[in-house]
Design a protein around this motif. Structure first.
Motif, PDB file in Angstrom:
ATOM      1  N   PHE A  92       0.880  -1.167   0.000  1.00 57.69           N
ATOM      2  CA  PHE A  92       0.000   0.000   0.000  1.00 57.69           C
ATOM      3  C   PHE A  92       0.915   1.214   0.000  1.00 57.69           C
ATOM      4  N   LYS A  93       1.057   1.863  -1.154  1.00 58.51           N
ATOM      5  CA  LYS A  93       1.878   3.081  -1.247  1.00 58.51           C
ATOM      6  C   LYS A  93       0.966   4.259  -0.945  1.00 58.51           C
ATOM      7  N   VAL A  94       1.279   4.983   0.112  1.00 55.01           N
ATOM      8  CA  VAL A  94       0.424   6.072   0.594  1.00 55.01           C
ATOM      9  C   VAL A  94       1.191   7.388   0.501  1.00 55.01           C
ATOM     10  N   SER A  95       0.571   8.373  -0.141  1.00 55.01           N
ATOM     11  CA  SER A  95       1.118   9.733  -0.207  1.00 55.01           C
ATOM     12  C   SER A  95       0.019  10.688   0.245  1.00 55.01           C
ATOM     13  N   TYR A  96       0.410  11.732   0.975  1.00 53.97           N
ATOM     14  CA  TYR A  96      -0.583  12.706   1.428  1.00 53.97           C
ATOM     15  C   TYR A  96       0.110  14.008   1.802  1.00 53.97           C
TER      16      TYR A  96
END
Length: 133
Positions: A92-96
């Motif tokens: 799960f690649k998460v960017s924010y």
């Protein structure tokens, strides 16, 4: 001139991915669902999540999800996971954005680690699941 070594990438803290086994009232089945959890005191904005599964022999297609905002101390469902995927490594690649800073982290569920035996308490959700920090 800014050098690569000068770019500061802030560390992701208090954001988790959990895979939860829960009852589906509509289909009368036990389902595994992935959630993103924001255990921070601030909202996360423009959250992008890219998921995939892989092994030596197989790679799944990419699944993308975008959330405009994930409020402080909240969570959101990402996707339903079929049990066949548990034999794969699931990322799960998460960017924010938090304020005007971008954060980025890859959460990995190694193959065969999502199971009923691996359930633990999940922050904010009052359920048990498999958690990656």
């Amino acid at each position: 001139m800014t050098m690569k070594k000068d770019i500061i990438i802030p560390e992701v803290t208090d954001v988790y991915i959990a895979v939860v086994n829960e009852y589906n009232d509509i289909y009368k089945s036990q389902d595994w669902n992935a959630y993103i959890i924001n255990n921070k005191d601030v909202d996360l904005e423009m959250v992008l999540i890219v998921t995939s599964g892989y092994s030596e022999e197989k790679t799944t297609s990419l699944f993308r999800k975008k959330l405009e905002k994930l409020p402080a101390k909240s969570y959101a469902k990402i996707e339903l996971l079929h049990e066949n995927l548990f034999a794969l490594n699931n990322t799960f690649k998460v960017s924010y954005f938090e304020g005007n800073k971008m954060f980025d982290k890859t959460f990995l569920f190694k193959k065969n680690t999502i199971s009923l035996k691996a359930l633990q308490a999940v922050p904010l959700m009052d359920v048990k699941g498999v958690l990656v920090k």
